[in-house]
Enzyme design. Structure first.
Site, PDB file in Angstrom:
ATOM      1  N   ASP A   1       0.864  -1.169   0.000  1.00  0.00           N
ATOM      2  CA  ASP A   1       0.000   0.000   0.000  1.00  0.00           C
ATOM      3  C   ASP A   1       0.910   1.230   0.000  1.00  0.00           C
ATOM      4  OD1 ASP A   1      -2.311   1.742   0.622  1.00  0.00           O
ATOM      5  OD2 ASP A   1      -1.365   1.843   2.603  1.00  0.00           O
TER       6      ASP A   1
ATOM      7  N   ASP B   1      -0.186   5.129   0.968  1.00  0.00           N
ATOM      8  CA  ASP B   1      -0.447   6.084   2.046  1.00  0.00           C
ATOM      9  C   ASP B   1      -0.483   5.383   3.402  1.00  0.00           C
ATOM     10  OD1 ASP B   1      -0.964   8.536   0.424  1.00  0.00           O
ATOM     11  OD2 ASP B   1      -2.568   7.292  -0.380  1.00  0.00           O
TER      12      ASP B   1
END
Length: 282
Positions: free
Chosen positions: A76, A78
């Site tokens: 991922d 953020d």
């Protein structure tokens, strides 16, 4: 002639072959083989036969199980590769309004899936919502910071020739800025323009197909239980939850029916997990 020693455990006298004693002495170099200490590692219940004792001794010195092959890691962005800078509660309030935000939050204690929530809205309302979300994301770009440990972990993966991919619900502009600003690239790197987005397993399965690997040869690493862990689990990949602040409790795992394979508080710990649990073979 087979050399043996006789040891008494409860009411059972056992003839112990010398090669077992040798293994024990090699394994416990700092403990002399005295009757008062030699059975400290044994169960307290008596052995019913010499064969049971032999099986126990053999299992004590059995070779370690082979590690699972891992060929790629998908991240991922953020809150995982970058330090969290977007004020998500403020974003949700701006999109939903205060009253609706409180209602939706109460119904989703593990987190609001704002993209999924607005899918049922009219086209005009969706357009306004997406614009609001994009405005918050662009504000975050001005404060983009790389997560500590990212460069070290990516360098380690590169040294092992392990593939690196990225899946984010952020916009492509944010992914491009990350690549350009920090000089670390991921391929494929899927932003929310790729549909379906997390927690659907589609993006992760797409990356596995592109790499020509099986999902169980890949790990998904992210900071969201409902997005990253759910995506990885549904795809059949290993999952690692980055929980820097300890926000997730055992109750969260139970309520969501999602249990990550690994849980860490920093990306540096991910490196240790990869070394300890997997054969890193491209």
């Amino acid at each position: 002639m087979l050399l043996c020693s006789t040891l008494s455990h409860h009411s059972l006298s056992l003839q112990i072959p010398s090669h077992f004693l040798s293994k024990y002495q090699n394994h416990h170099k700092f403990m002399p083989l005295f009757l008062s200490k030699s059975f400290l590692f044994l169960p307290t219940r008596p052995f019913s036969s010499i064969s049971n004792f032999t099986s126990y001794m053999m299992s004590s010195f059995s070779p370690p199980k082979p590690k699972t092959r891992l060929r790629g890691v998908v991240f991922d962005m953020d809150g995982t590769l970058t330090v969290p800078v977007i004020d998500f509660p403020a974003m949700y309030r701006a999109v939903l309004g205060e009253d609706e935000y409180k209602r939706v939050k109460a119904e989703n204690p593990t987190g609001i899936d704002i993209l999924h929530h607005i899918e049922s809205w009219s086209p005009d309302l969706q357009r306004h919502a997406y614009q609001t979300i994009a405005d918050f994301e662009r504000q975050g770009l001005d404060r983009l910071q790389i997560m500590p440990g990212t460069a070290q972990l990516c360098g380690f993966l590169d040294s092992k020739k392990i593939r690196r991919g990225l899946i984010t619900r952020n916009i492509k502009e944010a992914v491009d800025l990350f690549h350009n600003q920090f000089g670390i690239t991921f391929s494929p790197a899927l932003s929310r323009e790729f549909r379906p987005y997390k927690p659907d397993p589609g993006p992760l399965l797409h990356i596995c197909s592109t790499w020509e690997v099986q999902p169980n040869e890949v790990m998904m690493v992210g900071d969201s239980l409902k997005d990253d862990v759910a995506c990885g689990k549904r795809a059949g990949a290993f999952t690692c939850l980055l929980d820097e602040t300890g926000r997730y409790s055992a109750d969260d795992f139970t309520k969501s029916n999602l249990q990550p394979d690994f849980r860490v508080s920093s990306l540096t710990e991910v490196l240790s997990i990869l070394e300890a649990n997997f054969d890193l073979i491209p």
